[in-house]
Design a protein around this motif. Structure first.
Motif, PDB file in Angstrom:
ATOM      1  N   GLN A  44       3.642  -9.467  -4.295  1.00 15.64           N
ATOM      2  CA  GLN A  44       4.464  -8.270  -4.328  1.00 15.64           C
ATOM      3  C   GLN A  44       4.256  -7.445  -3.064  1.00 15.64           C
ATOM      4  N   ARG A  45       5.190  -6.538  -2.842  1.00 15.98           N
ATOM      5  CA  ARG A  45       5.072  -5.629  -1.714  1.00 15.98           C
ATOM      6  C   ARG A  45       4.122  -4.491  -2.085  1.00 15.98           C
ATOM      7  N   ASP A  46       3.080  -4.326  -1.293  1.00 15.20           N
ATOM      8  CA  ASP A  46       2.044  -3.348  -1.593  1.00 15.20           C
ATOM      9  C   ASP A  46       1.886  -2.340  -0.468  1.00 15.20           C
ATOM     10  N   LEU A  47       1.450  -1.153  -0.851  1.00 13.00           N
ATOM     11  CA  LEU A  47       1.172  -0.102   0.124  1.00 13.00           C
ATOM     12  C   LEU A  47       0.001  -0.495   1.005  1.00 13.00           C
ATOM     13  N   VAL A  48       0.150  -0.272   2.294  1.00 15.82           N
ATOM     14  CA  VAL A  48      -0.934  -0.438   3.249  1.00 15.82           C
ATOM     15  C   VAL A  48      -1.522   0.922   3.610  1.00 15.82           C
ATOM     16  N   ALA A  49      -0.672   1.827   4.048  1.00 16.54           N
ATOM     17  CA  ALA A  49      -1.102   3.156   4.443  1.00 16.54           C
ATOM     18  C   ALA A  49       0.086   4.095   4.436  1.00 16.54           C
ATOM     19  N   ALA A  50      -0.184   5.369   4.203  1.00 18.59           N
ATOM     20  CA  ALA A  50       0.858   6.377   4.201  1.00 18.59           C
ATOM     21  C   ALA A  50       0.356   7.629   4.896  1.00 18.59           C
ATOM     22  N   ILE A  51       1.284   8.395   5.436  1.00 19.69           N
ATOM     23  CA  ILE A  51       0.926   9.629   6.118  1.00 19.69           C
ATOM     24  C   ILE A  51       2.001  10.676   5.867  1.00 19.69           C
ATOM     25  N   SER A  52       1.574  11.895   5.603  1.00 23.43           N
ATOM     26  CA  SER A  52       2.495  12.999   5.413  1.00 23.43           C
ATOM     27  C   SER A  52       2.775  13.674   6.747  1.00 23.43           C
ATOM     28  N   SER A  53       3.786  14.518   6.760  1.00 21.50           N
ATOM     29  CA  SER A  53       4.095  15.262   7.981  1.00 21.50           C
ATOM     30  C   SER A  53       2.960  16.190   8.369  1.00 21.50           C
ATOM     31  N   GLY A  54       2.142  16.592   7.397  1.00 22.66           N
ATOM     32  CA  GLY A  54       0.999  17.436   7.663  1.00 22.66           C
ATOM     33  C   GLY A  54      -0.248  16.685   8.090  1.00 22.66           C
ATOM     34  N   GLY A  55      -0.196  15.357   8.076  1.00 21.58           N
ATOM     35  CA  GLY A  55      -1.313  14.562   8.539  1.00 21.58           C
ATOM     36  C   GLY A  55      -2.203  13.979   7.463  1.00 21.58           C
ATOM     37  N   SER A  60      -4.728   1.659   1.420  1.00 21.16           N
ATOM     38  CA  SER A  60      -5.141   0.626   0.492  1.00 21.16           C
ATOM     39  C   SER A  60      -6.618   0.319   0.706  1.00 21.16           C
ATOM     40  N   ASP A  61      -7.334   0.030  -0.377  1.00 23.98           N
ATOM     41  CA  ASP A  61      -8.753  -0.284  -0.262  1.00 23.98           C
ATOM     42  C   ASP A  61      -9.006  -1.481   0.652  1.00 23.98           C
ATOM     43  N   SER A  62      -8.085  -2.405   0.709  1.00 25.47           N
ATOM     44  CA  SER A  62      -8.272  -3.616   1.484  1.00 25.47           C
ATOM     45  C   SER A  62      -8.231  -3.390   2.993  1.00 25.47           C
ATOM     46  N   VAL A  63      -7.726  -2.246   3.432  1.00 23.28           N
ATOM     47  CA  VAL A  63      -7.612  -1.991   4.867  1.00 23.28           C
ATOM     48  C   VAL A  63      -8.418  -0.783   5.328  1.00 23.28           C
ATOM     49  N   LYS A  64      -9.046  -0.081   4.414  1.00 19.07           N
ATOM     50  CA  LYS A  64      -9.838   1.087   4.790  1.00 19.07           C
ATOM     51  C   LYS A  64     -10.935   0.694   5.776  1.00 19.07           C
ATOM     52  N   GLY A  65     -11.060   1.472   6.823  1.00 21.05           N
ATOM     53  CA  GLY A  65     -12.050   1.200   7.845  1.00 21.05           C
ATOM     54  C   GLY A  65     -11.572   0.260   8.931  1.00 21.05           C
ATOM     55  N   LEU A  85      -8.510  -7.851  12.368  1.00 21.79           N
ATOM     56  CA  LEU A  85      -7.538  -8.501  11.504  1.00 21.79           C
ATOM     57  C   LEU A  85      -8.102  -9.769  10.879  1.00 21.79           C
ATOM     58  N   LYS A  86      -7.688 -10.012   9.646  1.00 19.50           N
ATOM     59  CA  LYS A  86      -8.126 -11.157   8.882  1.00 19.50           C
ATOM     60  C   LYS A  86      -6.917 -11.995   8.483  1.00 19.50           C
ATOM     61  N   PRO A  87      -7.115 -13.285   8.212  1.00 21.10           N
ATOM     62  CA  PRO A  87      -5.982 -14.116   7.793  1.00 21.10           C
ATOM     63  C   PRO A  87      -5.246 -13.552   6.582  1.00 21.10           C
ATOM     64  N   GLU A  88      -5.960 -12.902   5.678  1.00 24.41           N
ATOM     65  CA  GLU A  88      -5.313 -12.331   4.505  1.00 24.41           C
ATOM     66  C   GLU A  88      -4.432 -11.126   4.818  1.00 24.41           C
TER      67      GLU A  88
END
Length: 124
Positions: A44-55, A60-65, A85-88
Motif C-alpha cells: 500500500q501507499r504509506d506516509l514517509v514524511a509530512a511538513i506543515s507551512s509552520g515547519g 514514518s518510523d522506518s525513515v526517522k533519523g 538508503l536501504k533496498p527496502e
C-alpha cells in the motif's frame, strides 16, 4: 487546481543519498501542508514524511533519523533528503499537498493533491 511535479528519483546504491524535490504550482495559496508518500510493489501507499507551512514535521518510523523533509515556502518547493538508503526504500515516491483544518496535525491521511511520482531504486 494544484499541480505537483516530483523530480530527483533514480538508481542509487545501498548507503547512498538522494534528494527529491516537489514543485507546486497553480492555486496553491491555501495549501498549508505537504508530504511524501511511497508505494513499493505489492504494498500500500504509506506516509514517509509530512511538513506543515509552520515547519512541523511527521515521519514514518522506518525513515526517522535517515530522511529529512523541508520546504521553501517562497519557491513553493518541498524536499525529501534521503540518507543511508536501504533496498527496502525502493518505491515510487509521491508528493502530496492539501489544506488541513485547525487541530488536524499530525495528519495521518493523504491530502487533496498528488504528483505522478518518481521512482527510487536502491541496489544492494
Amino acid at each position: 487546481q494544484v499541480q505537483l511535479v516530483e523530480s530527483g528519483g533514480g538508481l542509487v546504491q545501498s548507503g547512498g543519498s538522494l534528494r527529491l524535490s516537489c514543485a507546486a504550482s497553480g492555486s496553491i495559496f491555501s495549501i498549508n501542508a505537504m508530504a511524501w508518500y511511497r508505494q513499493a510493489p505489492g504494498k500500500q501507499r504509506d506516509l514517509v514524511a509530512a511538513i506543515s507551512s509552520g515547519g512541523s514535521t511527521n515521519y514514518s518510523d522506518s525513515v526517522k533519523g535517515r530522511f529529512t523533509i523541508s520546504r521553501d515556502n517562497a519557491k513553493n518547493v518541498v524536499y525529501l533528503r534521503m540518507n543511508n538508503l536501504k533496498p527496502e526504500d525502493t518505491a515510487v515516491y509521491y508528493c502530496n499537498a492539501g489544506v488541513l483544518p485547525p487541530g488536524s496535525w499530525p495528519w495521518d491521511y493523504g491530502m487533496d493533491y498528488w504528483g505522478k511520482g518518481t521512482l527510487v531504486t536502491v541496489s544492494s
